[in-house]
Design a protein around this motif. Structure first.
Motif, PDB file in Angstrom:
ATOM      1  N   PRO A 216       0.828  -1.212   0.000  1.00 28.49           N
ATOM      2  CA  PRO A 216       0.000   0.000   0.000  1.00 28.49           C
ATOM      3  C   PRO A 216       0.856   1.254   0.000  1.00 28.49           C
ATOM      4  CG  PRO A 216       0.003  -1.018   2.164  1.00 28.49           C
ATOM      5  CD  PRO A 216       0.667  -1.993   1.238  1.00 28.49           C
ATOM      6  N   LEU A 217       0.305   2.331  -0.560  1.00 31.72           N
ATOM      7  CA  LEU A 217       1.011   3.610  -0.568  1.00 31.72           C
ATOM      8  C   LEU A 217       1.056   4.188   0.839  1.00 31.72           C
ATOM      9  CD1 LEU A 217      -0.696   5.153  -3.731  1.00 31.72           C
ATOM     10  CD2 LEU A 217       1.484   3.905  -3.619  1.00 31.72           C
ATOM     11  N   ASN A 218       2.014   5.060   1.087  1.00 34.75           N
ATOM     12  CA  ASN A 218       2.096   5.693   2.413  1.00 34.75           C
ATOM     13  C   ASN A 218       0.922   6.641   2.656  1.00 34.75           C
ATOM     14  OD1 ASN A 218       3.462   7.345   0.368  1.00 34.75           O
ATOM     15  ND2 ASN A 218       3.812   8.777   2.042  1.00 34.75           N
ATOM     16  N   THR A 219       0.152   6.955   1.619  1.00 28.78           N
ATOM     17  CA  THR A 219      -1.034   7.802   1.773  1.00 28.78           C
ATOM     18  C   THR A 219      -2.330   6.995   1.850  1.00 28.78           C
ATOM     19  OG1 THR A 219      -1.066   8.049  -0.646  1.00 28.78           O
ATOM     20  CG2 THR A 219       0.009   9.797   0.631  1.00 28.78           C
ATOM     21  N   ASP A 220      -2.247   5.664   1.733  1.00 30.44           N
ATOM     22  CA  ASP A 220      -3.442   4.817   1.768  1.00 30.44           C
ATOM     23  C   ASP A 220      -3.939   4.661   3.207  1.00 30.44           C
ATOM     24  OD1 ASP A 220      -3.427   4.438  -0.922  1.00 30.44           O
ATOM     25  OD2 ASP A 220      -2.577   2.415  -0.876  1.00 30.44           O
ATOM     26  N   SER A 221      -5.256   4.663   3.375  1.00 27.10           N
ATOM     27  CA  SER A 221      -5.841   4.454   4.695  1.00 27.10           C
ATOM     28  C   SER A 221      -7.237   3.870   4.548  1.00 27.10           C
ATOM     29  CB  SER A 221      -5.912   5.764   5.482  1.00 27.10           C
ATOM     30  OG  SER A 221      -6.799   6.683   4.856  1.00 27.10           O
ATOM     31  N   GLY A 222      -7.750   3.309   5.641  1.00 29.03           N
ATOM     32  CA  GLY A 222      -9.119   2.812   5.667  1.00 29.03           C
ATOM     33  C   GLY A 222      -9.371   1.660   4.729  1.00 29.03           C
ATOM     34  N   TRP A 250       1.706   8.413   6.496  1.00 26.62           N
ATOM     35  CA  TRP A 250       2.026   7.015   6.717  1.00 26.62           C
ATOM     36  C   TRP A 250       0.767   6.178   6.615  1.00 26.62           C
ATOM     37  CZ3 TRP A 250       3.703  11.194   9.459  1.00 26.62           C
ATOM     38  CH2 TRP A 250       5.066  11.492   9.340  1.00 26.62           C
ATOM     39  N   THR A 251       0.899   4.990   6.035  1.00 24.10           N
ATOM     40  CA  THR A 251      -0.238   4.079   5.892  1.00 24.10           C
ATOM     41  C   THR A 251      -0.910   3.883   7.244  1.00 24.10           C
ATOM     42  OG1 THR A 251       1.053   2.928   4.198  1.00 24.10           O
ATOM     43  CG2 THR A 251      -0.935   1.833   5.007  1.00 24.10           C
ATOM     44  N   ASN A 252      -2.236   4.007   7.287  1.00 24.59           N
ATOM     45  CA  ASN A 252      -2.924   3.872   8.565  1.00 24.59           C
ATOM     46  C   ASN A 252      -4.320   3.293   8.392  1.00 24.59           C
ATOM     47  OD1 ASN A 252      -5.148   6.223   8.954  1.00 24.59           O
ATOM     48  ND2 ASN A 252      -3.469   6.979   7.674  1.00 24.59           N
ATOM     49  N   ASP A 253      -4.844   2.771   9.514  1.00 27.57           N
ATOM     50  CA  ASP A 253      -6.191   2.208   9.584  1.00 27.57           C
ATOM     51  C   ASP A 253      -6.371   1.119   8.538  1.00 27.57           C
ATOM     52  OD1 ASP A 253      -8.741   1.748  10.404  1.00 27.57           O
ATOM     53  OD2 ASP A 253      -9.590   3.623   9.649  1.00 27.57           O
ATOM     54  N   TRP A 254      -5.608   0.026   8.696  1.00 26.19           N
ATOM     55  CA  TRP A 254      -5.658  -1.040   7.710  1.00 26.19           C
ATOM     56  C   TRP A 254      -5.546  -2.405   8.380  1.00 26.19           C
ATOM     57  CZ3 TRP A 254      -0.714  -3.157   5.452  1.00 26.19           C
ATOM     58  CH2 TRP A 254       0.433  -2.673   6.107  1.00 26.19           C
ATOM     59  N   THR A 255      -6.103  -3.388   7.684  1.00 29.14           N
ATOM     60  CA  THR A 255      -6.163  -4.755   8.194  1.00 29.14           C
ATOM     61  C   THR A 255      -5.702  -5.720   7.123  1.00 29.14           C
ATOM     62  OG1 THR A 255      -8.005  -4.294   9.699  1.00 29.14           O
ATOM     63  CG2 THR A 255      -7.717  -6.577   9.007  1.00 29.14           C
ATOM     64  N   ILE A 256      -4.869  -6.692   7.511  1.00 26.23           N
ATOM     65  CA  ILE A 256      -4.608  -7.858   6.660  1.00 26.23           C
ATOM     66  C   ILE A 256      -5.050  -9.085   7.454  1.00 26.23           C
ATOM     67  CG2 ILE A 256      -2.717  -6.775   5.397  1.00 26.23           C
ATOM     68  CD1 ILE A 256      -0.775  -8.485   7.066  1.00 26.23           C
ATOM     69  N   MET A 257      -5.777  -9.988   6.808  1.00 27.10           N
ATOM     70  CA  MET A 257      -6.297 -11.142   7.543  1.00 27.10           C
ATOM     71  C   MET A 257      -6.455 -12.335   6.626  1.00 27.10           C
ATOM     72  SD  MET A 257     -10.217  -9.822   8.111  1.00 27.10           S
ATOM     73  CE  MET A 257     -11.155  -9.094   6.768  1.00 27.10           C
ATOM     74  N   ASP A 258      -6.298 -13.509   7.216  1.00 26.75           N
ATOM     75  CA  ASP A 258      -6.543 -14.784   6.536  1.00 26.75           C
ATOM     76  C   ASP A 258      -5.698 -14.957   5.281  1.00 26.75           C
ATOM     77  OD1 ASP A 258      -8.531 -15.361   8.458  1.00 26.75           O
ATOM     78  OD2 ASP A 258     -10.023 -14.242   7.302  1.00 26.75           O
TER      79      ASP A 258
END
Length: 372
Positions: A216-222, A250-258
């Motif tokens: 993800p980009l450093n500007t990506d969020s949510g 900075w990349t924020n508010d993100w989830t990686i799962m499964d």
């Protein structure tokens, strides 16, 4: 001499009150109770034990000479004046850090997350719905709904929204290199390659297939990255994000799962990051998972990082992170990083030449139910 007993009720001897009690006016206890001549009354003092927990009043039965009285231990109060939640709303799975304010930090606190469907920790086999520990805890809410989290008589409401609603239609991107979109949510955007930006999207990878790096980009969020379809977890080469010189974002508010994440490298910093039910076993330098180990370097040497924050609200939950032990010292560490108001829970972290877990710095971070 008089018969004597101290038992029964809802209180537990040695846990809620001390035994034996003390007696006034020369009364002594040795099997039976001995009352000196001319003593017509005396006081029995049963000392309560303070355990720091907030609980209902409890009782015990004191019997002397066939007469019984009921004693009551009242809750002294936990001292908790309020609860601070790192966030009070967001899409499932929602990871939240909690702090009980106004209480003794090290005292036991009886937390209730109001999450009956949370299940149990696979390592400690304790329920996930409650936590009896200190003033700092964390929890992941899997199911949409409203939850009243309580401790010490205080409550905070957490609202968990449905990701199918938040990421409806083309806000969900389903990716399959073989164009297999069986099981993809209705109306999703389907494509064969990973997106260039993840901002505001739910990106689902087809199970049983392999992919490149999640970058993800450093500007990506949510955003969220997960899986769809049936079969084994999708395999990615790695997960990583950094920063762009001169851009204070900075990349924020993100989830990686499964997913099988390979390795995770967040060299600069991030916040509100949940790594959930993933595996990682591929060496990247000296570690498998790195959370902000270079934050100090970025602060000192990279334009735009003068206000770089410490990694915070980092939640590593129910993951399997596995290194190797070898003569090349790779990896020296399986998990390393800095953690502010974070949670490391339910993970199996194993096999390293030096450390399975190396925390460079941490503050108000809950670590529990792990196999390290």
């Amino acid at each position: 001499n008089y018969t004597y007993s101290l038992s029964g009720g809802t209180a537990t001897a040695g846990v809620d009150y001390t035994v034996p009690p003390t007696f006034s006016n020369g009364v002594t206890l040795s099997g039976s109770l001995t009352v000196p001549t001319a003593v017509s009354s005396f006081t029995v003092t049963v000392a309560a034990i303070s355990d720091g927990s907030s609980e209902s009043s409890e009782t015990y039965n004191l019997t002397i000479g066939g007469l019984t009285g009921v004693g009551t231990i009242s809750d002294a109060g936990s001292g908790v004046t309020s609860i601070t939640a790192s966030r009070t709303s967001g899409p499932a799975p929602l990871a939240v850090h909690f702090e009980a304010n106004g209480s003794n930090f090290k005292d036991a606190h009886a937390w209730d997350f109001d999450d009956a469907g949370a299940g149990t920790w696979s390592i400690s086999w304790r329920t996930k719905e409650t936590e009896t520990d200190g003033a700092i805890v964390a929890h992941v809410f899997d199911t949409p709904g409203t939850y009243d989290v309580t401790v010490g008589g205080q409550t905070v409401a957490i609202t968990v929204t449905d990701p199918d609603t938040v990421f409806s239609g083309t806000n969900t991107i389903c990716v399959s290199p073989t164009a297999n979109y069986t099981g993809a949510p209705s109306g999703s955007q389907n494509q064969t390659s990973l997106p260039s930006s993840y901002a505001g999207k739910r990106v689902l990878l087809h199970r049983g297939e392999s992919f490149g790096s999640i970058s993800p980009l450093n500007t990506d969020s949510g955003f969220q990255v997960g899986a769809y379809g049936t079969g084994a977890d999708p395999i990615v080469t790695s997960v990583g994000t950094g920063m762009v010189s001169g851009v204070s974002s900075w990349t924020n508010d993100w989830t990686i799962m499964d997913i099988d994440a390979g390795n995770v490298s967040i060299s600069a910093t991030t916040y509100r990051f949940l790594m959930y039910r993933c595996t990682a076993d591929t060496v990247n330098g000296v570690s498998i998972v790195d959370i902000g180990s270079a934050v100090g370097y970025y602060y000192a040497n990279v334009s735009g990082a003068e206000t770089i924050p410490w990694p915070r609200e980092i939640f590593l939950v129910d993951n399997t992170l596995t290194g190797v032990v070898n003569a090349t010292n790779e990896p020296a560490v399986v998990l390393m990083g800095s953690f502010l108001k974070s949670g490391i829970m339910g993970n199996s972290i194993n096999l390293a030449t030096e450390h399975t877990t190396r925390i460079w710095s941490a503050s108000k971070t809950f670590i529990g139910h792990n196999d390290l």
